[in-house]
Design a protein around this motif. Structure first.
Motif, PDB file in Angstrom:
ATOM      1  N   VAL A 411     -60.089  21.917 -39.268  1.00  0.00           N
ATOM      2  CA  VAL A 411     -59.639  22.896 -38.274  1.00  0.00           C
ATOM      3  C   VAL A 411     -59.622  22.346 -36.850  1.00  0.00           C
ATOM      4  O   VAL A 411     -58.637  22.526 -36.123  1.00  0.00           O
ATOM      5  N   PRO A 412     -60.665  21.651 -36.372  1.00  0.00           N
ATOM      6  CA  PRO A 412     -60.615  21.153 -34.986  1.00  0.00           C
ATOM      7  C   PRO A 412     -59.523  20.118 -34.731  1.00  0.00           C
ATOM      8  O   PRO A 412     -59.191  19.832 -33.582  1.00  0.00           O
ATOM      9  N   PHE A 413     -58.962  19.555 -35.813  1.00  0.00           N
ATOM     10  CA  PHE A 413     -57.962  18.495 -35.679  1.00  0.00           C
ATOM     11  C   PHE A 413     -56.530  19.024 -35.828  1.00  0.00           C
ATOM     12  O   PHE A 413     -55.577  18.259 -35.730  1.00  0.00           O
ATOM     13  N   MET A 414     -56.377  20.336 -36.070  1.00  0.00           N
ATOM     14  CA  MET A 414     -55.054  20.916 -36.297  1.00  0.00           C
ATOM     15  C   MET A 414     -54.292  21.069 -34.986  1.00  0.00           C
ATOM     16  O   MET A 414     -54.884  21.306 -33.937  1.00  0.00           O
ATOM     17  N   ASN A 415     -52.970  20.982 -35.086  1.00  0.00           N
ATOM     18  CA  ASN A 415     -52.117  21.185 -33.920  1.00  0.00           C
ATOM     19  C   ASN A 415     -50.847  21.913 -34.329  1.00  0.00           C
ATOM     20  O   ASN A 415     -49.937  21.334 -34.922  1.00  0.00           O
ATOM     21  N   TYR A 419     -52.202  27.488 -32.965  1.00  0.00           N
ATOM     22  CA  TYR A 419     -53.573  27.053 -32.696  1.00  0.00           C
ATOM     23  C   TYR A 419     -53.600  25.532 -32.530  1.00  0.00           C
ATOM     24  O   TYR A 419     -53.022  24.802 -33.335  1.00  0.00           O
ATOM     25  N   THR A 420     -54.261  25.096 -31.486  1.00  0.00           N
ATOM     26  CA  THR A 420     -54.495  23.669 -31.282  1.00  0.00           C
ATOM     27  C   THR A 420     -55.998  23.449 -31.200  1.00  0.00           C
ATOM     28  O   THR A 420     -56.662  24.001 -30.322  1.00  0.00           O
ATOM     29  N   GLY A 421     -56.518  22.657 -32.143  1.00  0.00           N
ATOM     30  CA  GLY A 421     -57.947  22.386 -32.164  1.00  0.00           C
ATOM     31  C   GLY A 421     -58.373  21.532 -30.986  1.00  0.00           C
ATOM     32  O   GLY A 421     -57.561  20.808 -30.401  1.00  0.00           O
ATOM     33  N   PRO A 422     -59.649  21.579 -30.628  1.00  0.00           N
ATOM     34  CA  PRO A 422     -60.128  20.825 -29.468  1.00  0.00           C
ATOM     35  C   PRO A 422     -59.943  19.318 -29.604  1.00  0.00           C
ATOM     36  O   PRO A 422     -59.660  18.636 -28.617  1.00  0.00           O
ATOM     37  N   VAL A 423     -60.102  18.800 -30.813  1.00  0.00           N
ATOM     38  CA  VAL A 423     -59.932  17.359 -30.995  1.00  0.00           C
ATOM     39  C   VAL A 423     -58.460  16.977 -30.836  1.00  0.00           C
ATOM     40  O   VAL A 423     -58.130  15.986 -30.184  1.00  0.00           O
ATOM     41  N   ALA A 424     -57.567  17.771 -31.421  1.00  0.00           N
ATOM     42  CA  ALA A 424     -56.131  17.502 -31.282  1.00  0.00           C
ATOM     43  C   ALA A 424     -55.709  17.558 -29.821  1.00  0.00           C
ATOM     44  O   ALA A 424     -54.913  16.733 -29.361  1.00  0.00           O
TER      45      ALA A 424
END
Length: 457
Positions: A411-415, A419-424
């Motif tokens: 989920v944090p890597f999704m873009n 929704y854009t995850g914090p890592v993405a």
């Protein structure tokens, strides 16, 4: 498992006796007996080629320009993503001849009763793809014939639903014919569209933005191809048990990559000139007339071809979760539900919804692969044969936990635009969710499943 999840009364039924037997296939998720197998692996090329030479692929190719990628950079990213996404589909396709079983039904081996979770996600995903592709097909037919949009969509859905109901043999036959027609039509359209059309070879993004765009576009291309993974053995399960796994693998891989290379490559070349991502936008780009009408007919036919696969696999997924409907009836259910989703997608801005659906319906697949692939390798170690009806599930709770953990970690890597995850976000839009989901689910399943304390068969 002992066959309890494969009740012959509901999940069995009439099977085609050969490639020319085009009567309704009522057979569902129960394994196909070896004396009912037929066909050759080369047919898988057209089965995977025709459904993917669609405007969905063309529109995917145009996304490269919005990310700041020039033609050659986008082409390299697209080919890499397509191959990465097609490899799992080709590998899973080899399981069909070895078991006579569809892909989601085979997931009962590691998941046991927990197969309801990926089964429901797959069923909903088949409806989403039905809607996504059917939307373009309905728009095209409405523009071509003057029918109201809803009526044109109904025509497309009735045609694709009929293919899904008749089943395996007719789908294989139609995809062979469609492959020839679509290649000729796309060739004519490409010559017209690209004649005198400048191709933007230079990247408009640079530095970290360019790197993030390359990773995201690679992931978008990967998501399109890998979305077929939960369908893979559905369309190879009637092949004889002795069919060469190598032939099955290469026929599937080449069919997928060739179709996406043509469709997405055309989209890359068009870039932002195809700003109106609708069937009418394509016809207008061709200047209307005969070629415009041809483009609309191709879009409608390709939608029927592609969505027949969604209806067929969706019917098997619904049975896999335990819904006791005969396979043709469950295929109709998928088609009907897709109609409502198509009307919703038609009501607003398509481009954002298109990318959202495209990515979201596929994020669960790498965690799914992280469970089913190691379980399969354990069962087939040393060349052992898998008897689906006699096999037992080993710690099915471990499969469910690993599947959920893999998706959660992604989920944090999704873009996506939803929704854009914090890592993405920190990586300038680079979407690594598919890779993270696979690695985490693999690691979790390896640790939780352990070595089986009982025989696998």
């Amino acid at each position: 498992m002992s066959g309890r999840g494969f009740d012959a009364e509901v999940f069995g039924g009439r099977m085609p006796t050969g490639g020319r037997d085009l009567a309704v296939e009522t057979h569902g998720i129960r394994p196909v007996p070896e004396d009912n197998r037929f066909g050759r692996p080369w047919r898988l090329f057209s089965v995977w080629f025709a459904p993917n030479l669609t405007m969905t692929a063309v529109f995917t190719g145009t996304l490269a320009a919005t990310l700041g990628l020039g033609f050659w950079t986008g082409l390299a990213a697209m080919l890499l993503g397509t191959v990465l996404g097609s490899l799992p589909v080709a590998y899973l396709s080899t399981w069909g001849p070895r078991t006579g079983t569809g892909q989601l039904p085979l997931a009962r081996l590691p998941f046991g009763g927990g197969v309801v979770l990926p089964g429901l996600v797959q069923w909903l995903g088949s409806i989403a793809w039905d809607a996504l592709v059917g939307l373009f097909g309905g728009e095209a037919l409405a523009e071509l014939t003057g029918l109201p949009f809803w009526a044109a969509v109904l025509v497309v859905l009735v045609l694709q639903g009929a293919l899904g109901v008749f089943g395996y043999a007719l789908i294989h036959r139609v995809q062979t014919v469609m492959s020839v027609l679509l290649v000729l039509a796309f060739a004519a359209l490409a010559v017209k569209v690209l004649s005198g059309h400048p191709i933007a070879a230079a990247d408009t993004a640079s530095g970290a933005g360019l790197a993030g765009g390359v990773v995201l576009f690679t992931t978008i291309a990967l998501s399109l191809a890998i979305s077929w993974a939960p369908y893979a053995s559905d369309f190879s399960r009637y092949l004889p048990a002795g069919t060469s796994s190598r032939s099955v693998f290469w026929a599937t891989l080449l069919g997928l990559t060739a179709s996406y290379a043509i469709g997405e490559g055309l989209g890359l070349a068009l870039g932002t000139s195809l700003g109106d991502q609708t069937a009418k936008g394509v016809a207008d780009l061709l200047g209307g007339g005969f070629l415009g009408a041809l483009a609309l007919a191709v879009i409608a036919l390709a939608a029927v071809s592609s969505n027949a696969m969604n209806d067929y696999s969706g019917s098997l997924a619904l049975q896999t979760v335990g819904v006791r409907l005969r396979r043709p009836v469950s295929a109709v259910v998928v088609t009907v539900l897709a109609f409502a989703l198509i009307l919703w997608m038609h009501s607003g801005e398509l481009a954002a919804k298109f990318q959202n659906v495209l990515l979201f319906v596929s994020y669960w697949i790498p965690p799914f692969l992280g469970v089913v692939v190691p379980d399969w390798l354990a069962r087939t170690r040393g060349g052992r044969r898998v008897d689906v009806l006699a096999s037992v599930s080993v710690r099915p709770w471990a499969a469910v936990v690993a599947f959920v953990a893999g998706f959660g970690a992604a989920v944090p890597f999704m873009n996506t635009s939803l929704y854009t995850g914090p890592v993405a976000a920190a990586l300038h839009g680079a979407d690594l969710a598919y890779y993270v989901g696979l690695v985490v689910s693999l690691a979790a399943y390896f640790l939780l499943r352990g070595r089986p304390s009982v025989d696998l068969d």
